[in-house]
Design a protein around this motif. Structure first.
Motif: not given
Ligand SMILES: Nc1ncnc2c1ncn2[C@@H]1O[C@H](COP(=O)(O)OP(=O)(O)O)[C@@H](O)[C@H]1O
Ligand SMILES: [Mg+2]
Lengths: 812, 239
Positions: A186-214
């Motif tokens: 768990v992270l501290e809340d993302i400061p407002e002064n960034t262009h990189l804002r997200f509610p949560l991050l998912l691990s990259w390695s999940s993408i392949k397992k999701m077997n997704d066109s993404r």
């Protein structure tokens, strides 16, 4: 001794201020409002400039963007191919670390036990993410947090939302009713002064397992954000020059023997580095993560702040010099009694600085009061810390001392240079030199106000134009529901039919994208054109009924129809494409081959739609194709009959919950989506309007004070004139006439400047009002400026003119 | 018919919670073509009386008839109009407008009679010439001597062709030689048939007028005609 003198001066100062209560109030209030407005703007600007600078070593962090060309069309995009990040890290030792991000394009449904929410802006990120971005952890080890497939890193706010005060580590979040992600940190809340804002991050390695066109390892598809951190003392330009052909080279080698095809279609991909701190204000590429701001806003708001401050200073100077006539006697007497010039200068400047510091105190209180409203207006929180930051405090104090000094210095030097004898004998009220300066200052003030007024009008009209512009389809009363999972998408036809049955629904149809959201481009080989050089054309797939639902007009041929089985290969093209292709009336039945020129599958044109704005009015209308599609339809559009909106939403919601209990009902309206496209303009436009009003108000305050001085100083003349038969209105006219002249001049100055600068602003919009056709705004601003000035001045003029002339004549 | 007739005129000033009763029942009649002086110690209400006659101020009680019309409940505009039509003013401190030249100062009343600029200036030059100030027309007041200023002020008072000229200590700021010159001019004007009322506290100035009225404590103490003094009484109302 010195102390006594000082005391004496301070006493005189306050006595003076109290004796001239009205002017003191106007003086201080004008300056306080001016200061508070500029402090607010300053806070806003400081915040804007602070974006993405809080990252450790932020000056070494860059985003990779790609400039290029595909079959003649140029593009400049914030996305790279997916293998870019690891390849850079592998190839160039100066790249310390690299991370790729993939944004989950649509909202996704996250669930923990019975708590379900849609989340927007979720990223898949490489495990190297935290090597570059040092977001602060609360629990969990960031080094390994994104390593395992199906790991999730949450912000504090999100963790609270799903897990309350429970320890979230190891808990499972279910996504779109399909995948299960385990919380690893768990992270501290993302400061407002960034262009990189997200509610949560998912691990990259999940993408392949999701077997997704993404997941897409192709070097030719730009769909991933790449950020790198360079080693210390690396010259980014050097790296840029080394990577000029990096994508293209990899593309060729990936394609193997097929490679010559790319040279023919003139593919060009040139990656370049954007310093992360420059993104917020200097980057406006395709596929930005969020609508960025623009440095021009920083400039224009600095200008407004400076204007407001200038106007407030001018007030201050004007009122102080206007009062100089009265003070002249005091100076004379002081000099006769041995006051030194330097002492007098100190006294006048001191007075003015005391006043401006007083104004600062009031200003800070005003800022405190208005900050929440202001924050809401700009859509950001301005934090208290910034306000009470010692550096900021020091700069306010410095600012107001400078303002006080500048405002006080002219009268100080001017007054103290009076010869005592001439001061005591002669009346200096109409000293031409000093009233000339005053006139010039008033003219400047009003020029600025008129400029801002015209700006206000033009911005308002443009925003209105954008809002009401005929988009070529009917964006009102269209509800959009996202079909988030494959399970849902399989049921598209069923959903459409069920919704159509509702009494308040006039039509419903799904499509792969909706207007305002941005479309994908696909390579097409139109009949009779080059077979090697494709046309990159934006397109959308749509179900039967889409054209009717959106209210798009067909101007040639016909709409998709179930009566024609061949319509599954039918397409509708827009007017712009028709014009570009030059097919004219023969267009119906022409063939278009998508993707590969050798492919057997060919579309045929069945109709032409009137041009409509499928993207924002910032852009011009591009060629466009609508093809009939029954799969991958992500958005379901529902058109309501006009009537009770709440009732309509209720009907849909009930139906949805009945059919899809696993997905909470969630919708947007198409007109809101379009409004969103102009959010920053709208917000800043509004801000501009408010600050203009403040500027104009301060200018009027000054005019009011000045007018009362003028009237007061002309009391005797007015008395004489009345004695010889002048009536009230002619006196009022006399007093107003001078001001009228100045306002006229101010208009003459402001118009060309407004014409030029607002013309520049309008160029941001591909579809815009013509500034020349906005002459009414200019005329109206002139009328308002006259009306305001005359009203302000007349208030006094009438009072003075109506008074008994005897009083004016008797007491000199 | 008398040009000015005052009947039991009262005037007080309210200053905070105090009331200062300045005029306590003034009865006064001026015939057309008379030249009359008002004397009295400082603060006895001379200027106040003159201002009421000149419609610069209102009276609280009593009747004031100007040229046979009663001045009662006048609006600002009406008073301004009547002043412009009937009355010319001359002040001790000249009251010239400092940033207008001599000619413009003289012409000013005509502006409020809606006379064209060309005609105004022509007529102003005419009156300046009568005052022997033609070559000073373009000068600003502060370039002129006191006597010259007062002659300009007189020209200004005359230009509107008033029936009455009210002069509040016109020689108060002048040396005795110049004072006599100014009195000569006023006498000449009086000879043309214009009624003149002068406030003064100099005896030799007062003795150049047909009648001397003395104010004391807000009432008329004496009303001396042609040098012969007789005590003022209620009975003298009869003439
Ligand atoms: N506008 C005014 N308000 C209050 N008091 C006044 C005003 N004008 C005159 N007075 C008072 O009325 C009295 C008479 O004044 P004034 O007529 O000027 O006297 P004079 O001209 O005889 O010297 C004086 O005591 C003066 O202070
Ligand atoms: Mg007096």
């Amino acid at each position: 001794m010195r102390n006594m003198m000082l005391q004496n001066y301070i006493k005189t100062t306050f006595r003076n201020l109290i004796r001239n209560k009205g002017y003191t109030v106007i003086n201080v209030l004008g300056l306080a409002i001016g200061l508070s407005a500029s402090i607010l703007i300053l806070l806003f600007i400081v915040k804007e400039l602070s974006f993405d600078k809080f990252f450790k070593d932020s000056e070494r962090i860059y985003r990779i963007a790609v400039k290029g060309r595909m079959s003649g069309d140029y593009f400049n995009i914030a996305l790279t191919p997916s293998p870019m990040a690891p390849a850079l890290k592998r190839t160039f030792p100066e790249v310390e670390s690299a991370v790729r991000l993939r944004q989950w394009s649509q909202q996704s449904l996250f669930a923990y036990e019975h708590k379900m929410f849609y989340e927007k802006g979720v990223f898949f990120a490489d495990s190297s993410f935290f090597d570059i971005f040092d977001f602060k952890p609360i629990i969990g080890d960031l080094k390994t947090a994104l390593y395992e497939p199906f790991s999730a890193v949450l912000t504090r706010e999100l963790a609270m939302k799903y897990f309350g005060t429970d320890n979230p580590i190891g808990k499972i979040l279910k996504v779109n009713d399909t995948f299960q992600f385990k919380v690893t940190a768990v992270l501290e809340d993302i400061p407002e002064n960034t262009h990189l804002r997200f509610p949560l991050l998912l691990s990259w390695s999940s993408i392949k397992k999701m077997n997704d066109s993404r997941m897409d390892d192709n070097w030719g598809s730009l769909g991933f954000y790449t950020y790198i951190k360079l080693t210390e003392n690396t010259n980014p330009e050097l790296l840029e020059s080394k990577t000029k052909t990096f994508i293209f080279d990899n593309l060729i080698s990936q394609a193997g023997e097929d490679s010559n095809r790319f040279e023919k279609v003139q593919v060009e991909f040139t990656p370049y580095l954007q310093p992360i701190a420059s993104i917020h204000l200097h980057s406006n590429l395709m596929a930005e993560l969020s609508a960025n701001s623009d440095i021009s806003y920083v400039y224009s708001f600095s200008a407004i702040a400076a204007f407001i401050l200038l106007i407030a200073c001018i007030n201050f100077m004007n009122l102080t010099t206007a009062r100089s006539a009265k003070r002249a006697r005091e100076v004379g007497i002081r000099k006769v009694h041995g006051g030194f010039r330097s002492q007098l200068i100190t006294q006048f400047i001191g007075e003015s600085v005391i006043l401006s510091l007083l104004a600062l105190v009031i200003a800070i209180i005003l800022v405190e009061i208005t900050m929440p409203v202001f924050g809401e207006m700009i859509g950001q929180n301005i934090s208290e810390d910034l306000l009470i930051n010692p550096l900021m405090i020091l700069s306010y104090i410095l600012l107001s001392i400078v303002v006080g000094f500048v405002a006080g210095s002219y009268p100080a030097f001017y007054l103290s240079s009076f010869q005592p004898v001439s001061v005591l004998r002669r009346n200096l009220t109409r000293s031409s030199k000093i009233s000339m300066l005053r006139n010039v200052l008033v003219i400047i003030q009003f020029s600025i106000s008129i400029f801002l007024m015209i700006g206000t009008g033009i911005i308002y009209n443009q925003l209105n134009y954008v809002k009401n512009k005929k988009l070529g389809f009917d964006k009102e009363h269209i509800m959009i529901i996202q079909l988030r999972s494959e399970k849902l998408r399989e049921k598209t036809t069923y959903l459409e039919n069920e919704f159509r049955k509702l009494t308040l629904v006039s039509n419903a149809a799904a499509s792969t994208s909706i207007p305002g959201e941005g479309s994908d481009g696909t390579a097409y080989f139109p009949e009779g054109e080059s077979t090697t050089d494709p046309w990159l054309i934006f397109n959308t797939g749509a179900d039967y009924g889409y054209i009717e639902t959106m209210g798009i007009e067909i101007i040639k041929g016909r709409n998709f129809s179930r009566d024609f089985a061949s319509d599954t290969a039918g397409i509708l093209i827009n007017e712009t494409l028709l014009k570009k292709l030059g097919w004219g009336d023969d267009c119906i039945g022409k063939k278009m081959t998508p993707g590969d020129p050798a492919s057997k599958f060919k579309f045929h044109v069945i109709g032409v739609v009137k041009d409509f704005h499928f993207i924002s009015l910032h852009e011009k209308i591009e060629p466009y194709i609508i093809y009939l599609s029954r799969n991958n339809l992500r958005s379901l559009s529902i058109k309501f009959k006009s009537g009770d909106l709440a009732e309509s939403i209720e009907q849909i919601s009930e139906k949805w919950n009945e059919m899809e209990p696993n997905f909470p009902f969630d919708y947007t309206f198409l007109d809101d989506t379009f409004d969103e496209l102009y959010k920053s303009e709208k917000r800043l436009g509004k801000l501009f309007i408010y600050f203009s009003i403040i500027a104009i108000f301060i200018a009027c305050l000054g005019l009011f004070g000045l007018a009362s001085y003028t009237a007061e100083q002309r009391t005797k003349e007015i008395g004489i004139r009345k004695t010889f038969g002048a009536k009230t209105y002619s006196i009022a006219f006399l007093l107003t006439r001078d001001f009228t002249k100045w306002i006229l001049l101010a208009n003459v100055l402001a118009w060309p400047l407004a014409y030029y600068f607002l013309g520049l602003w309008l160029e941001n919009f591909a579809f815009r009002i013509s500034i020349a056709a906005q002459w009414q705004v200019f005329v109206l601003s002139a009328i308002i400026s006259f009306a305001v000035a005359i009203l302000t001045v007349s208030l006094h003029a009438i009072k003075v003119a109506g008074s008994n002339p005897v009083n004016a004549l008797k007491y000199e | 018919m008398s040009i000015i007739k005052l009947n039991n005129i009262h005037k007080s000033y309210i200053m905070g919670s105090n009331k200062l009763h300045v005029l306590k029942g003034i009865d006064l009649e001026l015939e057309k073509g008379e030249m009359v002086s008002i004397m009295g110690s400082s603060g006895s209400g001379k200027s106040t009386l003159l201002n009421i006659i000149g419609l610069l101020d209102n009276h609280d009680q009593g009747e004031y008839w100007l040229n046979g019309i009663e001045m009662k409940g006048l609006s600002e505009t009406k008073a301004a109009h009547l002043r412009n039509q009937y009355i010319g003013f001359v002040f001790q401190s000249f009251n010239l407008i400092s940033f207008k030249n001599a000619m413009e100062n003289v012409a000013m009343p005509l502006y409020y009679q809606k006379v064209s600029r060309r005609k105004r200036n022509l007529k102003a030059m005419e009156y300046l010439e009568k005052m022997g100030l033609k070559e000073w027309a373009e000068h600003l007041p502060n370039e002129l001597s006191g006597g010259q200023k007062q002659r300009i002020a007189i020209a200004r008072a005359l230009i509107g062709e008033p029936k009455v000229i009210l002069a509040d200590e016109p020689t108060g700021a002048l040396d005795s030689q110049t004072s006599l010159e100014v009195m000569d001019i006023l006498k000449e004007i009086n000879d043309l048939g214009i009624t003149i009322l002068i406030v003064t506290h100099e005896n030799d100035i007062a003795h150049r007028t047909n009648r001397i009225i003395k104010l004391k404590d807000g009432i008329i103490e004496s009303n001396v005609k042609n040098g012969k003094s007789h005590a003022y009484s209620e009975n003298s109302m009869a003439f």
